[in-house]
Design a protein around this motif. Structure first.
Motif, PDB file in Angstrom:
ATOM      1  N   SER A  37       0.682  -1.291  -0.129  1.00 15.86           N
ATOM      2  CA  SER A  37      -0.065  -0.109   0.048  1.00 15.86           C
ATOM      3  C   SER A  37       0.960   1.105   0.089  1.00 15.86           C
ATOM      4  CB  SER A  37      -0.980  -0.038   1.354  1.00 15.86           C
ATOM      5  OG  SER A  37      -0.317  -0.096   2.490  1.00 15.86           O
ATOM      6  N   SER A  69       1.585   1.932  -3.772  1.00 14.13           N
ATOM      7  CA  SER A  69       0.732   2.047  -4.686  1.00 14.13           C
ATOM      8  C   SER A  69      -0.007   3.175  -4.199  1.00 14.13           C
ATOM      9  CB  SER A  69      -0.379   0.792  -4.204  1.00 14.13           C
ATOM     10  OG  SER A  69      -0.155  -0.347  -5.047  1.00 14.13           O
ATOM     11  N   ALA A  92      -2.365   5.780  -3.591  1.00 15.00           N
ATOM     12  CA  ALA A  92      -3.938   6.440  -4.081  1.00 15.00           C
ATOM     13  C   ALA A  92      -4.226   5.249  -5.221  1.00 15.00           C
ATOM     14  CB  ALA A  92      -4.128   7.909  -4.584  1.00 15.00           C
ATOM     15  N   ARG A  93      -3.523   4.664  -5.911  1.00 16.12           N
ATOM     16  CA  ARG A  93      -3.377   3.944  -7.021  1.00 16.12           C
ATOM     17  C   ARG A  93      -3.778   2.421  -6.226  1.00 16.12           C
ATOM     18  NH1 ARG A  93      -2.164   4.428 -12.190  1.00 16.12           N
ATOM     19  NH2 ARG A  93      -1.651   2.278 -12.279  1.00 16.12           N
ATOM     20  N   GLN A  94      -4.056   2.216  -5.081  1.00 14.09           N
ATOM     21  CA  GLN A  94      -3.979   0.793  -4.388  1.00 14.09           C
ATOM     22  C   GLN A  94      -5.180   0.096  -4.904  1.00 14.09           C
ATOM     23  OE1 GLN A  94      -3.808   0.295  -0.233  1.00 14.09           O
ATOM     24  NE2 GLN A  94      -4.821  -1.593  -0.272  1.00 14.09           N
ATOM     25  N   TRP A 117      -6.884   0.279  -7.912  1.00 10.53           N
ATOM     26  CA  TRP A 117      -6.479   0.003  -9.312  1.00 10.53           C
ATOM     27  C   TRP A 117      -5.587  -0.947  -9.333  1.00 10.53           C
ATOM     28  CZ3 TRP A 117      -8.496   0.465 -13.798  1.00 10.53           C
ATOM     29  CH2 TRP A 117      -7.680   0.379 -14.803  1.00 10.53           C
ATOM     30  N   ASP A 118      -4.589  -0.903  -8.515  1.00 10.60           N
ATOM     31  CA  ASP A 118      -3.451  -2.057  -8.729  1.00 10.60           C
ATOM     32  C   ASP A 118      -4.056  -3.338  -8.173  1.00 10.60           C
ATOM     33  OD1 ASP A 118      -1.329  -0.302  -9.496  1.00 10.60           O
ATOM     34  OD2 ASP A 118      -0.408  -0.029  -7.528  1.00 10.60           O
ATOM     35  N   THR A 145      -7.206  -4.174  -8.602  1.00  7.58           N
ATOM     36  CA  THR A 145      -8.136  -4.626  -9.892  1.00  7.58           C
ATOM     37  C   THR A 145      -7.164  -5.204 -10.979  1.00  7.58           C
ATOM     38  OG1 THR A 145      -9.640  -2.900  -9.189  1.00  7.58           O
ATOM     39  CG2 THR A 145      -9.673  -3.760 -11.588  1.00  7.58           C
ATOM     40  N   LYS A 146      -6.000  -4.526 -11.309  1.00  4.19           N
ATOM     41  CA  LYS A 146      -5.208  -5.055 -12.441  1.00  4.19           C
ATOM     42  C   LYS A 146      -4.584  -6.255 -12.206  1.00  4.19           C
ATOM     43  CE  LYS A 146      -4.533  -3.262 -15.717  1.00  4.19           C
ATOM     44  NZ  LYS A 146      -4.905  -3.588 -16.952  1.00  4.19           N
ATOM     45  N   PRO A 156       1.924  -5.608  -8.945  1.00  3.86           N
ATOM     46  CA  PRO A 156       1.757  -4.545  -9.919  1.00  3.86           C
ATOM     47  C   PRO A 156       3.119  -4.420 -10.606  1.00  3.86           C
ATOM     48  CG  PRO A 156       0.486  -4.013  -7.987  1.00  3.86           C
ATOM     49  CD  PRO A 156       1.345  -5.173  -7.719  1.00  3.86           C
TER      50      PRO A 156
END
Length: 108
Positions: free
Chosen positions: A13, A16, A18-20, A22-23, A25-26, A71
């Motif tokens: 975390s 990542s 703020a992109r956690q 999204w990461d 999900t990817k 990621p």
């Protein structure tokens, strides 16, 4: 029913930020696209340190995972996939897309 190998996801975390979401999900979608049954997402912050690898390997053994999806390699200490993790499973990175196989050969 067709057998699909099991995979887990691993996200730091603190990397990542703020992109956690999204990461995560990817990681899940990449595992599914590669034909894996996604079993668990492991999310830690950078303060967990070295005990993480032991915990990650214990989870791999407990659920008989074939792969770990992450990621990028920046989610590992030093920015490289730990050698003893590569001995246990194949490690897939989402960006850039890469496979670090148990056989020791990098990339696809």
């Amino acid at each position: 029913m067709k057998f699909r190998p099991t995979a887990i996801g691993y996200v730091r975390s603190d990397i990542s930020g703020a992109r956690q979401a999204w990461d995560e999900t990817k990681v899940r979608s990449t595992a599914a696209l590669r034909g894996f049954d996604f079993a668990k997402m492991i999310v830690i912050d950078g303060r967990t340190g070295k005990p993480l690898l032991a915990g990650l390997k214990a989870t791999i053994a407990r659920i008989n995972a074939e792969a770990v999806f992450v990621p990028s390699t920046t989610h590992f200490e030093g920015g490289t996939v730990p050698g003893d993790l590569r001995q246990a499973v194949d490690v897939f990175t989402v960006s850039p897309e890469n496979v670090y196989s148990r056989t020791g050969s990098d990339g696809h």
